[in-house]
Design an enzyme around this catalytic site. Structure first.
Site, PDB file in Angstrom:
ATOM      1  N   ARG A  11       0.869  -1.183   0.000  1.00  0.00           N
ATOM      2  CA  ARG A  11       0.000   0.000   0.000  1.00  0.00           C
ATOM      3  C   ARG A  11       0.900   1.225   0.000  1.00  0.00           C
ATOM      4  O   ARG A  11       1.386   1.645   1.056  1.00  0.00           O
ATOM      5  CB  ARG A  11      -0.900  -0.009   1.241  1.00  0.00           C
ATOM      6  CG  ARG A  11      -2.130   0.878   1.125  1.00  0.00           C
ATOM      7  CD  ARG A  11      -2.765   1.097   2.497  1.00  0.00           C
ATOM      8  NE  ARG A  11      -1.924   1.952   3.309  1.00  0.00           N
ATOM      9  CZ  ARG A  11      -1.814   1.870   4.633  1.00  0.00           C
ATOM     10  NH1 ARG A  11      -2.483   0.970   5.315  1.00  0.00           N
ATOM     11  NH2 ARG A  11      -1.023   2.708   5.282  1.00  0.00           N
ATOM     12  N   HIS A  37      -3.722   4.669   4.350  1.00  0.00           N
ATOM     13  CA  HIS A  37      -4.879   3.776   4.375  1.00  0.00           C
ATOM     14  C   HIS A  37      -6.097   4.453   3.767  1.00  0.00           C
ATOM     15  O   HIS A  37      -6.809   3.884   2.951  1.00  0.00           O
ATOM     16  CB  HIS A  37      -5.181   3.337   5.801  1.00  0.00           C
ATOM     17  CG  HIS A  37      -6.495   2.633   5.911  1.00  0.00           C
ATOM     18  ND1 HIS A  37      -6.690   1.373   5.413  1.00  0.00           N
ATOM     19  CD2 HIS A  37      -7.696   3.037   6.401  1.00  0.00           C
ATOM     20  CE1 HIS A  37      -7.944   1.015   5.604  1.00  0.00           C
ATOM     21  NE2 HIS A  37      -8.583   2.003   6.200  1.00  0.00           N
ATOM     22  N   TYR A  79       3.630   5.035  11.551  1.00  0.00           N
ATOM     23  CA  TYR A  79       3.894   3.610  11.782  1.00  0.00           C
ATOM     24  C   TYR A  79       4.775   2.913  10.742  1.00  0.00           C
ATOM     25  O   TYR A  79       4.955   1.718  10.812  1.00  0.00           O
ATOM     26  CB  TYR A  79       2.579   2.845  11.955  1.00  0.00           C
ATOM     27  CG  TYR A  79       1.587   3.050  10.826  1.00  0.00           C
ATOM     28  CD1 TYR A  79       1.719   2.353   9.637  1.00  0.00           C
ATOM     29  CD2 TYR A  79       0.515   3.931  10.974  1.00  0.00           C
ATOM     30  CE1 TYR A  79       0.805   2.534   8.607  1.00  0.00           C
ATOM     31  CE2 TYR A  79      -0.394   4.118   9.941  1.00  0.00           C
ATOM     32  CZ  TYR A  79      -0.242   3.413   8.770  1.00  0.00           C
ATOM     33  OH  TYR A  79      -1.140   3.588   7.751  1.00  0.00           O
TER      34      TYR A  79
END
Ligand SMILES: Cc1ncc(C[n+]2csc(CCOP(=O)(O)OP(=O)(O)O)c2C)c(N)n1
Ligand SMILES: Cc1ncc(C[n+]2csc(CCOP(=O)(O)OP(=O)(O)O)c2C)c(N)n1
Ligand SMILES: [Mg+2]
Ligand SMILES: [Mg+2]
Lengths: 390, 337, 337, 390
Positions: free
Chosen positions: D279, D283, D292
């Site tokens: 990805r 998100h 993160y």
């Protein structure tokens, strides 16, 4: 798990009518049909071997008794575990008392082996005032907190993830405790089988998964439960160490459990154990298996009876005698018959108990409902007659 | 009787948003009791998608603030196993719309564990979950499923509407010996601020709060609707209608006494909630009044709820009860002869 | 208006139990429409644990009457996929206590599919599930979860109380273009018999039925409670109290008109249901009356429900509403001044 | 799936920071880094290869546009699929139009490839009156019944079992239709991943499972999602044929899908395809991945960009030119910009539409609620201002 002493690959799966196993993976066995003389595997004492045999007999006797009580209408319902005694006794014998048990309804033998009071067990069958669960659950839903034997749900599979949670808690606290859970082949399809294995695979918590593959979920044969021939492979899909064990071989079950528990205690994570067995009886007292399986199949599995196999093994080891046999069965019968006769005389739980244990303390609305019930209905002649459930 | 009291320490206070008060409660209770653990999706390094657990993993470590796989049933099921063993888990469900995969664990297990074991086992824990509309979340990020849990004996259902109550009620929930569903009105996570003691305190479960005293009619509400009702009541006050607002705070078991007392005083009742009207939580309050205070009633028991449709995206502002709608209900109710 | 009418053919009738009527409905609809399929646990060779699907696999084959793995979420989820494609599945959930693993599929998916796709997709299907107490099933084989589904827009919730209605309502549900939760009162599966037409007919969804006409008070009930209320009302009749009994049949969306009409006539209302009282389905009926018929009320709106505890085993006879309890409520309600 | 021409085992998994893959199972690849000259694998025409390239570019452009609209506050929310274009385009290109799609929110590229109207897509971004879902869902929850592109749920995993149900229905009806479903690594932990694979393993229905392993579920890296290194092994736990494919290699994805679809059409049952990708974006528009994950990791994966890799492959094949490149991007931009500008001018859905599609017909209680709303509030000046959701 290649190192289990005495274990060997077996063709049993090919002979068994109710069994998939086309790819013929190794099935851990110790008690072999062809063995003329046997040896106790290292780590298993003669004393424990005999205690396991006696444990299996106690379960068998208990089942015979409860089925009789149910048939004669003295209790409303019962579950038996005919043919699955080794999966219960072989596992619990290899665990320690401090280890936690999350069973399904078919593993009360585990509690019996830990020495729970038969009086309490019988009280539960009757759902009477002495029942530790206060007559709230159908028979076979035992709870024995003092034995770390956790309350049983009828809902298939929910206990599996709870067992993982307990293992994670023990891990968090640094306690040397293993959490063990039992469930059936049907339960492998449940939501919480999946969540449990997922959590276990990631957390590496000290949990043992005992899949009691008795090859049926009520009427559904295991071939229709899963596209897999060998259910132990399910564990591999989560990165969890997995083994397949002859579940009618109490010594193999014991060995495999010992090894898995050691791994867990050493921080090596969870193990998934498929215990391959057969549900020799009906699903429950409400079920009629002749609707969905053949006599040949049942007969075949009768020939694989775990108690009979252990008996031969003990005989080969010279640990068996006629007197011992007779005493063991009679002793079990006496104690269980005594417990159930006593239970029959005990009265129902008091109506007021309906409102206990919903919460830690009785909230006002429940106190009001209780008081209203007692005020208005305690002189009505109501009884618990009615049909029996599935 | 509805109450403002709490076991508040006379500690210093600080201006906090509702979500800051929640984080503060978690931190305070975790410092107080090493058995309190937090678990859920993205609660660790990410601090939760709403940042309710911000900073906790840093302070307490990844073993106490656990990022879990994406399974709500697993989160609640594992938390139950932890609680049975003696920990005090505070699982987070990221949105209450995603609590349904855990419904079985909540309804079949969490709520019934103590009962079915005759009190031998228990699993007190607190499920935190943001609920409700107002953030343009559409069908699946806006739901208010409280009624389901209020029909499930064995559970407590708690919803705060102010930062003070948020910290005090969450602290009480964490100390409770019963399982609590703690639903957080995400619409007002940051919109509502207030003074909050920085030390330990609890607000008792099971007690409603008089958010506004009044004599003409009683409004029963909770969560984000308290603010909506307050705005509506202020407007009505200008018309000379003096509405009482009861913030229920604990929905289940509910503070029956406070409800009946207020209705007996005012003779008129309105219940406001976001969830679909039919069989929503407001039905129970209306039924309670119809059963136990019918002789005091001078008007129909009115409900303003969400429409009986799924929750929309673009039109959420017209779906959710808003001050103008509540105001209209107030005037109608006050005028009823 | 509550109705007795149906699209009944003037076909010959036969004496059937309620469960026989259900099997007959399935058989009749499967003969009529090849897209109707049945799936669930033990529904095939075993004919269902209650034998509701007895004989169907033999007649229609294992491809149309499918034994499934043990996953309720899978059963409902797969059925949704079948319905979206154009089949008309009739999944069985073995006991309604085990519907919770499928709750997410029902609430998040089944109920919202048409809405969220702007009407482009739909998934009409009928979930059959036995519910309620009275068979000594204890906590997990006795629950009555209807209220959860009546708070879920997009669903129909239907419960029959007679063999005639069981067949007619199930046939109507199978022909409906909306998803239906069809709950079967297992307590009276075999206890209640009646004449049932052997041919095709339907009983319309959304219409209540006057089970007994009366003028002194109105009893609202459904499923196994209809018989209990009838027994209680007969006893009350001896005292000169003439109770009207409305069998709601479709709980959601409910036949509001019939309810209000009856209350306006009698001025007194009693709602009887098995589920825990708080936030149970009866709350909605009481709220409806308190909102729309308050001026007709001559007495409190009474509810007789299950206690707010889990369902017990040994003491179920005292947990469930029984004729004596309902009779007492009737006399109290009739006497209220 | 050993027979895929041009496929080869790759070390990519070892180089990738965000990747487990310790045991280094074969990862199907066609577009290899070291290849100097390339060949089209049999069955893939130059035309389709180019169409796939253009399809990936269209998705990229659409993502850039929607992110810009979101950043400037013109739409409330958006989801992008940067870096995952090949998983969408390679799969759909290998399917037939009659095949059904059960996507997650990150596969609108599949619908785009099937030629849905960009006007409808843009209308959905705005949730306006032209939105086929009537402004009821957050952006990225498209529905296109005419393309067999099924309505998207935000609830993770629920579509997977529905896809199996559709495949079972097609099987029952004897239709030559394959049902394909897409889901992420996070979704493999969901309840309905498990129920779906269970049903597929038993029913052998014609269903393809596309696991888009982009290595994150919001902030959770895949190593914490599962105890497995290679997620394709999950499929094996259900007896379902399973393969692992380089998901940034659109040709490998195409090949693997073709083969799986053929199996399904021939009645050889389901296939589980792990499409390993990354990805590259956040998100969703509410997410900040810098919290993160590292810049190095993101940079590494930028170097594996599927569009860039396909571009090189086309160059090697002589199927590429500067003019083609420029036209393709500009054409995509023009069309998409046009569609979004038009959508911005379209009004909201009418209030009355709130009550449509709850049921087939409007029941009385909803008619009453609608009428009350229109009567009492239509003169209020209410608007949809407020905060944006996660
Ligand atoms: C969630 C759920 N669904 C259905 C049932 C009904 N049911 C009771 S036991 C059973 C079969 C369980 O099979 P398995 O897991 O193999 O255990 P076994 O009975 O063979 O020991 C079913 C379907 C249930 N109790 N819970
Ligand atoms: C049942 C459920 N739980 C939680 C969420 C919140 N959520 C939305 S997306 C997401 C992560 C999904 O990860 P993955 O399946 O890998 O898909 P990706 O976003 O990476 O494409 C989460 C946790 C949700 N939508 N549904
Ligand atoms: Mg079994
Ligand atoms: Mg992902």
């Amino acid at each position: 798990m290649a190192a289990t002493s005495g274990s060997s690959s077996s063709g049993a799966s090919n002979k068994s009518p109710g069994l998939g196993g086309k790819s013929g993976a190794a099935l851990l066995q110790v008690i072999r049909d062809d063995e003329q003389s046997a040896q106790l595997p290292p780590g298993l004492t003669a004393e424990v071997a005999k205690r396991m045999y006696e444990g299996m007999i106690a379960v068998r006797v208990y089942d015979e008794r409860s089925l009789k009580l149910q048939r004669s209408g003295r209790i409303g319902f019962c579950v038996t575990s005919f043919g699955e005694e080794a999966t219960q006794i072989g596992t619990v014998a290899a665990l320690e008392e401090k280890d936690w048990i999350y069973p399904s309804y078919r593993q009360y033998g585990v509690a019996m082996y830990r020495g729970v009071s038969l009086a309490h067990m019988a009280a539960h069958l009757y759902g009477n005032a002495d029942d530790l669960a206060v007559g709230r659950q159908m028979p076979a839903h035992y709870t024995f907190a003092d034995k770390n034997f956790v309350s049983i749900s009828s809902v298939i599979g929910t206990q599996i993830i709870q067992a993982v949670g307990t293992a994670m808690a023990a891990q968090y606290k640094g306690d040397d405790v293993v959490s063990a859970t039992y469930f059936g082949d049907g339960a492998t399809s449940s939501n919480d089988f999946h969540s449990a294995l997922t959590f276990a695979g990631v957390s590496k918590a000290p949990v043992l998964f005992f899949l009691v593959n008795n090859q049926y979920a009520i009427s559904l044969p295991v071939e229709k439960q899963s596209g897999l021939d060998e259910l132990y492979r399910k564990g591999l899909g989560y990165g969890v160490h997995s083994v397949r064990v002859d579940g009618n071989d109490v010594v193999a079950v014991y060995q495999a459990t010992k090894e898995a528990a050691e791994r867990a205690r050493k921080g090596q994570g969870p193990t998934f154990l498929e215990l391959l067995t057969y549900r020799a009886g009906s699903h429950s007292s409400s079920d009629d298996p002749s609707r969905y399986r053949s006599k040949e199949e049942m007969d075949y599995w009768k020939s694989r009876d775990p108690i009979e196999r252990m008996k031969k093994y003990l005989q080969q080891l010279g640990l068996w005698s006629e007197a011992y046999e007779t005493y063991t069965w009679e002793n079990a019968r006496d104690k269980i018959n005594q417990a159930t006769s006593d239970a029959e005389k005990t009265s129902q739980p008091a109506w007021e108990t309906l409102f206990d244990h919903v919460y830690a303390d009785l909230p006002p609305h429940l106190a009001a409902q209780r008081d209203e019930l007692m005020k208005n209905e305690s002189d009505l002649k109501l009884t618990n007659e009615g049909e029996f459930p599935l | 009787m509805a109450t403002q009291t709490s076991t508040s320490a006379s500690s210093p206070t600080q201006q906090m948003t509702l979500i800051q008060a929640i984080t503060d409660a978690l931190r305070t209770e975790m410092r107080r009791n090493p058995d309190v653990v937090v678990l859920g999706e993205d609660v660790g390094i990410n601090g939760g998608v709403f940042r309710a657990t911000e900073g906790l993993q840093k302070e307490f470590g990844a073993k106490r603030v656990m990022d879990t796989p994406l399974t709500e049933s697993g989160i609640v099921g594992a938390a139950i196993g932890m609680a049975v063993y003696g920990l005090k888990p505070v699982p987070e469900i990221q949105f209450s719309d995603f609590i349904y995969p855990a419904f079985d664990q909540i309804v079949s297990e969490l709520a019934k564990f103590r009962y079915r074991s005759g009190g031998q086992f228990k699993c007190p824990l607190v499920i935190r979950t943001p609920y409700g509309g107002g953030i343009r979340g559409g069908l699946y990020h806006s739901q208010s499923p409280e009624a389901y849990f209020c029909h499930t004996p064995g559970l407590y259902v708690v919803i705060p509407s102010t930062p003070y109550d948020a910290k005090g009620l969450l602290s009480a929930a964490i100390r409770s010996d019963d399982p609590v569903i703690f639903m957080e009105p995400k619409k007002i996570y940051r919109a509502i601020k207030g003074e909050v003691p920085t030390g330990e305190y609890t607000v008792p479960l099971g007690k409603a709060r008089v958010a506004k005293e009044g004599s003409d009619l009683s409004i029963f509400c909770y969560g984000a609707m308290v603010d909506v009702c307050q705005k509506a009541a202020e407007r009505a006050q200008e018309d000379g209608i003096n509405a009482e607002i009861i913030d229920l705070r604990t929905l289940y078991p509910v503070d029956e006494e406070s409800i009946l007392e207020s209705v007996k005083k005012t003779g008129r009742a309105l219940i406001v909630y976001e969830a679909p009207k039919t069989c929503g939580y407001g039905a129970e309050i209306a039924a309670l009044i119809a059963e136990k205070a019918v002789d005091s009633l001078e008007a129909p028991v009115m409900r303003v709820g969400g429409f009986d449709t799924p929750f929309p995206y673009t039109l959420e502002y017209i779906y959710m009860p808003h001050p103008a709608r509540v105001y209209r209900a107030i005037t109608e109710l006050a005028a009823y002869q």
